[in-house]
Structures are given as C-alpha cells and as structure tokens.
Design a protein around this motif. Structure first.
Motif, PDB file in Angstrom:
ATOM      1  N   ARG A 126       0.852  -1.192   0.000  1.00  0.00           N
ATOM      2  CA  ARG A 126       0.000   0.000   0.000  1.00  0.00           C
ATOM      3  C   ARG A 126       0.883   1.234   0.000  1.00  0.00           C
ATOM      4  O   ARG A 126       1.890   1.292   0.697  1.00  0.00           O
ATOM      5  N   ILE A 127       0.464   2.228  -0.763  1.00  0.00           N
ATOM      6  CA  ILE A 127       1.189   3.495  -0.852  1.00  0.00           C
ATOM      7  C   ILE A 127       0.445   4.537  -0.039  1.00  0.00           C
ATOM      8  O   ILE A 127      -0.791   4.599  -0.059  1.00  0.00           O
ATOM      9  N   SER A 128       1.202   5.372   0.672  1.00  0.00           N
ATOM     10  CA  SER A 128       0.597   6.445   1.457  1.00  0.00           C
ATOM     11  C   SER A 128      -0.133   7.404   0.516  1.00  0.00           C
ATOM     12  O   SER A 128       0.233   7.544  -0.657  1.00  0.00           O
ATOM     13  N   PRO A 129      -1.183   8.067   1.008  1.00  0.00           N
ATOM     14  CA  PRO A 129      -1.956   8.973   0.140  1.00  0.00           C
ATOM     15  C   PRO A 129      -1.113  10.058  -0.534  1.00  0.00           C
ATOM     16  O   PRO A 129      -1.429  10.468  -1.644  1.00  0.00           O
ATOM     17  N   ASP A 130      -0.025  10.483   0.118  1.00  0.00           N
ATOM     18  CA  ASP A 130       0.819  11.518  -0.497  1.00  0.00           C
ATOM     19  C   ASP A 130       1.810  10.926  -1.499  1.00  0.00           C
ATOM     20  O   ASP A 130       2.536  11.657  -2.167  1.00  0.00           O
ATOM     21  N   GLY A 131       1.858   9.595  -1.605  1.00  0.00           N
ATOM     22  CA  GLY A 131       2.740   8.943  -2.571  1.00  0.00           C
ATOM     23  C   GLY A 131       4.190   8.883  -2.163  1.00  0.00           C
ATOM     24  O   GLY A 131       5.045   8.517  -2.964  1.00  0.00           O
ATOM     25  N   HIS A 132       4.504   9.179  -0.895  1.00  0.00           N
ATOM     26  CA  HIS A 132       5.896   9.241  -0.460  1.00  0.00           C
ATOM     27  C   HIS A 132       6.401   7.969   0.218  1.00  0.00           C
ATOM     28  O   HIS A 132       7.606   7.820   0.425  1.00  0.00           O
ATOM     29  N   HIS A 133       5.482   7.067   0.606  1.00  0.00           N
ATOM     30  CA  HIS A 133       5.904   5.860   1.316  1.00  0.00           C
ATOM     31  C   HIS A 133       5.158   4.629   0.825  1.00  0.00           C
ATOM     32  O   HIS A 133       3.985   4.708   0.470  1.00  0.00           O
ATOM     33  N   LEU A 134       5.864   3.504   0.830  1.00  0.00           N
ATOM     34  CA  LEU A 134       5.291   2.210   0.486  1.00  0.00           C
ATOM     35  C   LEU A 134       5.361   1.331   1.721  1.00  0.00           C
ATOM     36  O   LEU A 134       6.435   1.155   2.301  1.00  0.00           O
ATOM     37  N   LEU A 135       4.213   0.795   2.139  1.00  0.00           N
ATOM     38  CA  LEU A 135       4.146  -0.152   3.249  1.00  0.00           C
ATOM     39  C   LEU A 135       3.999  -1.546   2.660  1.00  0.00           C
ATOM     40  O   LEU A 135       3.244  -1.749   1.706  1.00  0.00           O
ATOM     41  N   VAL A 136       4.729  -2.513   3.239  1.00  0.00           N
ATOM     42  CA  VAL A 136       4.733  -3.877   2.712  1.00  0.00           C
ATOM     43  C   VAL A 136       4.569  -4.850   3.874  1.00  0.00           C
ATOM     44  O   VAL A 136       5.421  -4.894   4.762  1.00  0.00           O
ATOM     45  N   THR A 137       3.499  -5.633   3.879  1.00  0.00           N
ATOM     46  CA  THR A 137       3.369  -6.643   4.927  1.00  0.00           C
ATOM     47  C   THR A 137       4.332  -7.785   4.619  1.00  0.00           C
ATOM     48  O   THR A 137       4.522  -8.160   3.465  1.00  0.00           O
ATOM     49  N   ALA A 138       4.952  -8.325   5.659  1.00  0.00           N
ATOM     50  CA  ALA A 138       5.863  -9.466   5.519  1.00  0.00           C
ATOM     51  C   ALA A 138       5.210 -10.646   6.231  1.00  0.00           C
ATOM     52  O   ALA A 138       5.278 -10.766   7.447  1.00  0.00           O
ATOM     53  N   ALA A 139       4.551 -11.504   5.478  1.00  0.00           N
ATOM     54  CA  ALA A 139       3.728 -12.574   6.040  1.00  0.00           C
ATOM     55  C   ALA A 139       4.507 -13.505   6.974  1.00  0.00           C
ATOM     56  O   ALA A 139       3.954 -14.003   7.937  1.00  0.00           O
ATOM     57  N   HIS A 140       5.782 -13.751   6.690  1.00  0.00           N
ATOM     58  CA  HIS A 140       6.580 -14.604   7.577  1.00  0.00           C
ATOM     59  C   HIS A 140       7.661 -13.818   8.305  1.00  0.00           C
ATOM     60  O   HIS A 140       8.384 -14.396   9.107  1.00  0.00           O
ATOM     61  N   GLY A 141       7.772 -12.558   8.023  1.00  0.00           N
ATOM     62  CA  GLY A 141       8.808 -11.750   8.650  1.00  0.00           C
ATOM     63  C   GLY A 141       8.393 -11.119   9.959  1.00  0.00           C
ATOM     64  O   GLY A 141       9.219 -10.555  10.666  1.00  0.00           O
ATOM     65  N   ASN A 142       7.093 -11.209  10.296  1.00  0.00           N
ATOM     66  CA  ASN A 142       6.566 -10.591  11.514  1.00  0.00           C
ATOM     67  C   ASN A 142       6.827  -9.084  11.553  1.00  0.00           C
ATOM     68  O   ASN A 142       7.015  -8.515  12.617  1.00  0.00           O
ATOM     69  N   THR A 143       6.878  -8.448  10.371  1.00  0.00           N
ATOM     70  CA  THR A 143       7.197  -7.024  10.314  1.00  0.00           C
ATOM     71  C   THR A 143       6.304  -6.289   9.323  1.00  0.00           C
ATOM     72  O   THR A 143       5.692  -6.894   8.445  1.00  0.00           O
ATOM     73  N   LEU A 144       6.283  -4.980   9.483  1.00  0.00           N
ATOM     74  CA  LEU A 144       5.653  -4.070   8.523  1.00  0.00           C
ATOM     75  C   LEU A 144       6.712  -3.031   8.155  1.00  0.00           C
ATOM     76  O   LEU A 144       6.885  -2.038   8.852  1.00  0.00           O
ATOM     77  N   PRO A 145       7.465  -3.276   7.091  1.00  0.00           N
ATOM     78  CA  PRO A 145       8.466  -2.313   6.662  1.00  0.00           C
ATOM     79  C   PRO A 145       7.827  -1.110   5.953  1.00  0.00           C
ATOM     80  O   PRO A 145       6.809  -1.254   5.278  1.00  0.00           O
ATOM     81  N   ALA A 146       8.457   0.033   6.111  1.00  0.00           N
ATOM     82  CA  ALA A 146       8.046   1.250   5.411  1.00  0.00           C
ATOM     83  C   ALA A 146       9.228   1.736   4.577  1.00  0.00           C
ATOM     84  O   ALA A 146      10.335   1.901   5.090  1.00  0.00           O
ATOM     85  N   PHE A 147       8.975   1.919   3.281  1.00  0.00           N
ATOM     86  CA  PHE A 147       9.996   2.395   2.350  1.00  0.00           C
ATOM     87  C   PHE A 147       9.659   3.810   1.907  1.00  0.00           C
ATOM     88  O   PHE A 147       8.501   4.114   1.623  1.00  0.00           O
ATOM     89  N   GLU A 148      10.655   4.658   1.821  1.00  0.00           N
ATOM     90  CA  GLU A 148      10.485   5.990   1.245  1.00  0.00           C
ATOM     91  C   GLU A 148      10.585   5.857  -0.271  1.00  0.00           C
ATOM     92  O   GLU A 148      11.471   5.167  -0.782  1.00  0.00           O
ATOM     93  N   ILE A 149       9.657   6.511  -0.979  1.00  0.00           N
ATOM     94  CA  ILE A 149       9.662   6.500  -2.445  1.00  0.00           C
ATOM     95  C   ILE A 149      10.258   7.817  -2.932  1.00  0.00           C
ATOM     96  O   ILE A 149       9.790   8.889  -2.546  1.00  0.00           O
ATOM     97  N   ASN A 150      11.287   7.725  -3.783  1.00  0.00           N
ATOM     98  CA  ASN A 150      11.904   8.922  -4.341  1.00  0.00           C
ATOM     99  C   ASN A 150      12.233   8.639  -5.796  1.00  0.00           C
ATOM    100  O   ASN A 150      13.185   7.899  -6.087  1.00  0.00           O
ATOM    101  N   GLU A 151      11.445   9.182  -6.717  1.00  0.00           N
ATOM    102  CA  GLU A 151      11.644   8.976  -8.157  1.00  0.00           C
ATOM    103  C   GLU A 151      11.730   7.490  -8.507  1.00  0.00           C
ATOM    104  O   GLU A 151      12.580   7.081  -9.304  1.00  0.00           O
ATOM    105  N   GLY A 152      10.874   6.680  -7.904  1.00  0.00           N
ATOM    106  CA  GLY A 152      10.831   5.257  -8.197  1.00  0.00           C
ATOM    107  C   GLY A 152      11.797   4.414  -7.402  1.00  0.00           C
ATOM    108  O   GLY A 152      11.723   3.195  -7.417  1.00  0.00           O
ATOM    109  N   ASN A 153      12.726   5.050  -6.705  1.00  0.00           N
ATOM    110  CA  ASN A 153      13.650   4.332  -5.843  1.00  0.00           C
ATOM    111  C   ASN A 153      12.999   4.108  -4.484  1.00  0.00           C
ATOM    112  O   ASN A 153      12.175   4.919  -4.045  1.00  0.00           O
ATOM    113  N   LEU A 154      13.358   3.022  -3.826  1.00  0.00           N
ATOM    114  CA  LEU A 154      12.834   2.707  -2.499  1.00  0.00           C
ATOM    115  C   LEU A 154      13.982   2.630  -1.511  1.00  0.00           C
ATOM    116  O   LEU A 154      14.993   1.982  -1.774  1.00  0.00           O
TER     117      LEU A 154
END
Length: 137
Positions: A88-116
């Motif tokens: 899921r992408i934040s409404p402002d388009g600046h962050h990508l959240l990714v559930t990790a089904a076996h990682g027990n984590t919710l990582p958040a990535f910053e989006i900058n010109e397609g880079n994470l």
C-alpha cells in the motif's frame, strides 16, 4: 509468469494490451510468485511484491517506471522482509508499506523517483498479509 503488463481500457470496456515488461534477469522457471501491486498516486511508478514462499531465493519489491504512453521500464529490485504480501502506498505517494507474512514485520519504504529506501520496520504478528491505508480527517 513474472513481470508487469500494462493495458488501456478500449471501446466497450475491453482491455487492450500495451506492453509486457519482464522483471530483469528473472526467468519463468524460477519458483517465485507475485503477491500484490501498487501504483503511486501520480501514476508514474509501479511496485510489485515477489515472494519465494520460504525457499530463500528472493523476497523483493520490483520497481517499474510507467511512461506517458503506458509502456513500462523495469528499474530493479529492493530486498523485502520474508514473504512480502500486501503493498500500500501512502496517500501523499511518499511511502510504500509492505506486509511481511513470515517476517513478523511491517516495513516502510520511502519512495523517491521510483527508488525505495527502507526507513523503518515495525514488529507485529506472524502471517499478517493485508493492509489498508485510511485517511482520517
């Protein structure tokens, strides 16, 4: 088959193929599966979660540039926590959240010109796959 396909909605609502973009060097024989797809609010970048179901081959987010004509360019991959599932992408388009089904984590990535760039990872329960981003005013 891994990769991303772009289409346009034609007359009568039929989908018309624009292009198929392969995910770099990955080949269809690789035992991987796509999990989810997310597009930035401006429509310029597309992200696809790819998982290996615990085979230690590749858990990653594939990054694509969406061109004005609808064609795609594969920009590369970013490592993800174990078995990336929901994107899921934040409404402002600046962050990508990714559930990790076996990682027990919710990582958040910053989006900058397609880079994470991974900014944080919150510990949470195992096998959480879906996520919703809700704007509260």
């Amino acid at each position: 088959q891994l990769g991303a396909t772009s289409c346009r909605i034609g007359e009568g609502g039929q989908l018309e193929l624009i292009a198929v973009c392969r995910p770099g060097k990955l080949r269809p024989s690789t035992p991987l599966a796509a999990s989810d797809i997310a597009i930035t609010p401006d429509g310029r970048y597309l992200f696809v979660g790819v998982r290996d179901f615990g085979k230690n081959l590749l858990d990653a987010i594939h990054r694509y540039r969406v061109h004005d004509d609808g064609h795609l360019t594969h920009l590369g991959t970013v490592d993800a926590d174990a078995i990336p599932w929901g994107l899921r992408i934040s409404p402002d388009g600046h962050h990508l959240l990714v559930t990790a089904a076996h990682g027990n984590t919710l990582p958040a990535f910053e989006i900058n010109e397609g880079n994470l760039k991974k900014r944080t990872s919150v510990k949470w329960g195992n096998m959480i796959r879906d996520i919703a981003v809700v704007v509260c005013e």
